[in-house]
Design an enzyme around this catalytic site. Structure first.
Site, PDB file in Angstrom:
ATOM      1  N   SER A  21       0.828  -1.214   0.000  1.00  0.00           N
ATOM      2  CA  SER A  21       0.000   0.000   0.000  1.00  0.00           C
ATOM      3  C   SER A  21       0.856   1.255   0.000  1.00  0.00           C
ATOM      4  O   SER A  21       0.563   2.222  -0.717  1.00  0.00           O
ATOM      5  CB  SER A  21      -0.945  -0.001   1.210  1.00  0.00           C
TER       6      SER A  21
ATOM      7  N   ASN B  49      -5.905  -9.294  -7.044  1.00  0.00           N
ATOM      8  CA  ASN B  49      -5.850  -9.966  -5.757  1.00  0.00           C
ATOM      9  C   ASN B  49      -7.078 -10.813  -5.457  1.00  0.00           C
ATOM     10  O   ASN B  49      -7.012 -11.731  -4.638  1.00  0.00           O
ATOM     11  CB  ASN B  49      -5.649  -8.947  -4.635  1.00  0.00           C
TER      12      ASN B  49
ATOM     13  N   GLY C  31       6.005  -7.988   1.385  1.00  0.00           N
ATOM     14  CA  GLY C  31       6.624  -9.179   1.950  1.00  0.00           C
ATOM     15  C   GLY C  31       5.660 -10.212   2.481  1.00  0.00           C
ATOM     16  O   GLY C  31       5.898 -11.414   2.349  1.00  0.00           O
TER      17      GLY C  31
ATOM     18  N   THR D  39      14.782   5.003  10.516  1.00  0.00           N
ATOM     19  CA  THR D  39      15.666   3.871  10.750  1.00  0.00           C
ATOM     20  C   THR D  39      15.054   2.598  10.171  1.00  0.00           C
ATOM     21  O   THR D  39      13.874   2.316  10.377  1.00  0.00           O
ATOM     22  CB  THR D  39      15.916   3.689  12.258  1.00  0.00           C
TER      23      THR D  39
ATOM     24  N   CYS E  19     -17.183  -8.522   4.364  1.00  0.00           N
ATOM     25  CA  CYS E  19     -17.814  -8.598   5.677  1.00  0.00           C
ATOM     26  C   CYS E  19     -16.831  -8.278   6.795  1.00  0.00           C
ATOM     27  O   CYS E  19     -17.205  -7.759   7.827  1.00  0.00           O
ATOM     28  CB  CYS E  19     -18.418  -9.983   5.896  1.00  0.00           C
TER      29      CYS E  19
END
Length: 397
Positions: A74, A154, A203, A240, A327
């Site tokens: 995203s 997806n 990932g 970081t 849902c």
């Protein structure tokens, strides 16, 4: 029937693999140095981040300095789209092309930009979930600043002709981005051969932890900084680095692209067995193209039932799956992807998505095929909608 546990929702997330977990473990308590520090454990961290960056680059045919670590798909999508929109605005180009059934990370970002004066063309899809190359070509304009089309959907798993889209954009000197979150590891990806300018990865879809991903940005593409405040990610994304997750991601993506043809062949056999078995149930239909689809994706609409009831019933039997009805988000609206195919609301509501992986077994498939018909029969027996369908259309129960 003996109850077992079957995880068939790998498109939602995957468990962290032993390989990724073991690789990451030392970087929590032993090699925990900040990669920006000059002492040894800090520089060791910098070295393993470089190694992971190289692993990601090798997995998609990129150069090391073209890989930027992010928190996931995203964020990568947002950075690519907003960044190129900002570039385009400076040149008086405020038109974006995408499709109507992208992931919400793309759709909501485009809607955000529309409120800020951008115009977005949302390309339609066929009833099989494919985008027309001709439609794409005709949508390009002189003021188009970006085209973004996902490599694989997806929900229904359709694989788009990204190489053709990217080639068309290259001719017009228009940047092209693709969301490859669902495709990595199950679709061969070579960013140079595909000629894409930007590509998003995540990932947790490939057995790495949640909260880590990457954005490929082709060399020569200038994009505004995502986060200011530090020199990390070549000063483009301050903060970081998430060292353990970056290490795990590098190992996971390396494993994902190893022996890919064999894995695709194995998973495809199980996918086809699931599809053929579930389609034996009356009044069902496959969503998405039968051939141009991800090897692990099964999405079938089952008339006369609600997706939420189907998922809860399967969960009781130990099967984790998802539905065409959102849902889990508290919404009763059916999937925008399924509606884009032209499905009526009542059919889109009764959809089942099973997403299997290399860890799925033949016994898992057999168990799913044993349970789904039982659940459908039980739910239909209680459904006034199914009773009405049978009566009106003369279907024998």
């Amino acid at each position: 029937m003996e109850k077992r546990f079957v995880y068939a929702d790998n498109a939602a997330t995957t468990k962290v693999s032993d390989r990724a977990f073991k690789a990451a473990l030392p970087y929590f308590q032993e090699q925990y140095g900040n990669a920006s520090s000059i002492y040894m454990i800090g520089q060791n961290s910098a070295k393993v981040i470089l190694k992971a960056r190289e692993q990601v680059a090798n997995a998609i045919g990129a150069k090391i300095n073209e890989i930027y670590f992010t928190s996931g798909g995203s964020e990568s999508d947002n950075w690519a789209i907003k960044g190129m929109a900002e570039n385009g605005e400076r040149r008086g180009k405020k038109h974006i092309i995408t499709s109507c059934f992208e992931h919400h990370a793309v759709l909501h970002t485009c809607q955000y930009l529309e409120k800020r004066g951008f115009e977005v063309t949302y390309l339609p899809v066929s009833d099989k979930g494919l985008i027309s190359v001709e439609d794409f070509k005709n949508a390009l304009r002189d003021d188009t600043c970006l085209a973004t089309i996902m490599l694989a959907n997806n929900e229904i798993g359709t694989i788009q002709p990204i190489e053709e889209f990217a080639a068309i954009c290259k001719e017009r000197k228009i940047p092209f981005h693709t969301d490859a979150v669902q495709a990595i590891g199950v679709v061969p990806i070579d960013v140079k051969a595909m000629r894409v300018d930007m590509l998003s990865l995540s990932g947790h879809k490939i057995h790495a932890p949640k909260g880590i991903g990457a954005l490929y940005i082709r060399g020569g593409i200038m994009i505004p900084n995502l986060i200011h405040g530090g020199a990390q990610e070549r000063s483009k994304r301050a903060g970081t680095e998430n060292l353990p997750s970056i290490v795990a991601f590098g190992e996971a993506i390396t494993a994902a692209v190893e022996n890919m043809p064999e894995k695709i062949a194995k998973i495809s056999v199980m996918r086809d067995k699931l599809i053929n078995g579930i389609l034996k149930i009356k009044e069902t239909r496959l969503n998405g193209d039968a051939d141009k689809r991800l090897c692990g994706n099964v999405n079938i609409s089952i008339r006369g039932i609600e997706g939420e009831s189907l998922l809860l019933s399967l969960d009781i039997m130990g099967i984790c799956a998802s539905s065409g009805s959102a849902c889990t988000s508290g919404s009763l609206d059916p999937s925008h992807v399924l509606l884009a195919l032209g499905l009526p609301h009542e059919i889109a509501h009764g959809s089942l998505r099973l997403s299997i992986s290399n860890e799925t077994t033949d016994e898992d498939v057999d168990y799913i095929l044993e349970c789904v018909p039982q659940v459908v029969k039980k739910l239909r027996a209680m459904s006034p909608l199914w009773e009405r369908i049978c009566k009106e259309e003369g279907i024998s129960d």
